[in-house]
Motif scaffolding. Sequence first.
Motif, PDB file in Angstrom:
ATOM      1  N   ILE A   1      -5.668  -0.553   1.063  1.00 14.99           N
ATOM      2  CA  ILE A   1      -4.905  -1.142   2.156  1.00 14.99           C
ATOM      3  C   ILE A   1      -5.873  -1.771   3.142  1.00 14.99           C
ATOM      4  N   SER A   2      -5.334  -2.464   4.118  1.00  5.94           N
ATOM      5  CA  SER A   2      -6.155  -3.148   5.107  1.00  5.94           C
ATOM      6  C   SER A   2      -7.007  -2.159   5.895  1.00  5.94           C
ATOM      7  N   ASP A   3      -8.281  -2.545   6.128  1.00  5.17           N
ATOM      8  CA  ASP A   3      -9.174  -1.682   6.913  1.00  5.17           C
ATOM      9  C   ASP A   3      -8.629  -1.413   8.312  1.00  5.17           C
ATOM     10  N   SER A   4      -7.937  -2.396   8.859  1.00 10.42           N
ATOM     11  CA  SER A   4      -7.425  -2.246  10.224  1.00 10.42           C
ATOM     12  C   SER A   4      -6.413  -1.111  10.338  1.00 10.42           C
ATOM     13  N   LYS A   5      -5.797  -0.754   9.213  1.00 12.39           N
ATOM     14  CA  LYS A   5      -4.831   0.345   9.216  1.00 12.39           C
ATOM     15  C   LYS A   5      -5.522   1.712   9.195  1.00 12.39           C
TER      16      LYS A   5
ATOM     17  N   GLU B   1       1.718   2.862   4.383  1.00  9.46           N
ATOM     18  CA  GLU B   1       1.084   2.248   5.560  1.00  9.46           C
ATOM     19  C   GLU B   1       1.865   2.587   6.832  1.00  9.46           C
TER      20      GLU B   1
ATOM     21  N   SER C   1     -10.667   1.472   1.170  1.00 10.57           N
ATOM     22  CA  SER C   1     -11.169   0.324   1.920  1.00 10.57           C
ATOM     23  C   SER C   1     -11.529  -0.825   0.982  1.00 10.57           C
ATOM     24  N   LYS C   2     -11.250  -2.044   1.412  1.00 14.59           N
ATOM     25  CA  LYS C   2     -11.554  -3.224   0.603  1.00 14.59           C
ATOM     26  C   LYS C   2     -12.948  -3.778   0.918  1.00 14.59           C
ATOM     27  N   ASN C   3     -13.509  -3.419   2.054  1.00 13.88           N
ATOM     28  CA  ASN C   3     -14.757  -4.035   2.493  1.00 13.88           C
ATOM     29  C   ASN C   3     -15.963  -3.115   2.332  1.00 13.88           C
TER      30      ASN C   3
END
Length: 401
Positions: A161-165, A136, A189-191
């Motif tokens: 990892i977080s989408d924001s990254k 990250e 992506s998790k979403n």
Amino acid sequence: MRYLFDYIEHFWISLSSFPFVIQIAIFFIFFSTAATLSFMIAVFIIRRDKKRREKIVRELRPRIFSFLRNILISKEDYTDEEVYDKFEENFGKLTKKIYISLIPTLEDVVGQESGHLDSPNYYNIIRGLKIDDYLEKRLDFSNTRVRLRAFHSLSRLDLTISDSKILPHTYAKNKSLRKESRASYVGVSKNDPFKFFDLDNDLNQWDQISLLQQFILHHKDNLPNFSKWIKYSKDYNQIKFFIKLVAYFNQASSVSALTEYLDHEDHSVRREAILAMGRMRVKEIESHLIKIYNTQPLICQNAIIEAVSYINSGKAIGFLKSAYESASAHDTKRLIAEVIYLYGKTGEAYFEEIYKQEQGFNHLILEHVKNPLIPSMLRNYHKNKMKEDYTSVEDLNLKVT
């Protein structure tokens, strides 16, 4: 030092008295010399850095590989703290230097032992050695090459990892980074991993291979219906890619959407739709493909021949005979001859008949088709299909008995 400054000042004053053309020439000489020196220094630094990384990987890889693999396949459960402590005992503190070898070595282990990725030990290796945190942080580097490597590693290690990254990179101006981050987004992506398929993405062959790997690795059991993107995308390359995905994952629910593309204005899109129908063995479409054969361009005609071979209904031998007799291009004649040769006993009998009759270059084409040493995609396909059918019959018999 004072003498040097005096010399530079004297030279600058003298330069101003030269003709303008001479001044320009001297300027370009100095500029090209400085640029050449800068380039040479940059190459030296890059080569030195590469050699240093290769040396670190070469020295540590065998030991780290054994360490990680033993933990991953172990029947004993290790906590993340135990993994970290054991690693420190063997290799010292986790530093940037260690990560240079650790990350690619873990990728090799994962590639070799992919069946153990659901093991608790794998997640404890990731957490204990802070692999996800390290990668990250690499995404925040200004160097594009570093960020691309991080995306590759996240994908290969099956990490989310977080989408924001990720999102900031999916709109990057750098085309390579933008494509790679969007491909990685599908896997990590998790979403909403498929959000970028609503856009035109200018996918080349390597982009398509990368995305296919993401689907196989991360979404094989939870695939979206690709036909919606086939219908609404305006990018022909993207349409062809989704048609290939429909065929690869055998999405029977998308057949009706593909049927519309058998009359598409673009020949290459039409070709992919025809091949997809063949690979999915949609027998109902065979008569339609035979009907439109003579009105199609050559690439679509060849696709129809291949599709008939994939479908292998046993009812198209008359069509194949007619197509072989009317074919003028040597490549097309060879393709039809091979399809006839692989088209069951009826096809093989007709092949032997024309084999005895043909002469010259046409006879040489048939020799080529019969030669088992010459690689053939269609021959491999039919061999694999025969094995699958044989296995399925065996399995059925075992279940019945």
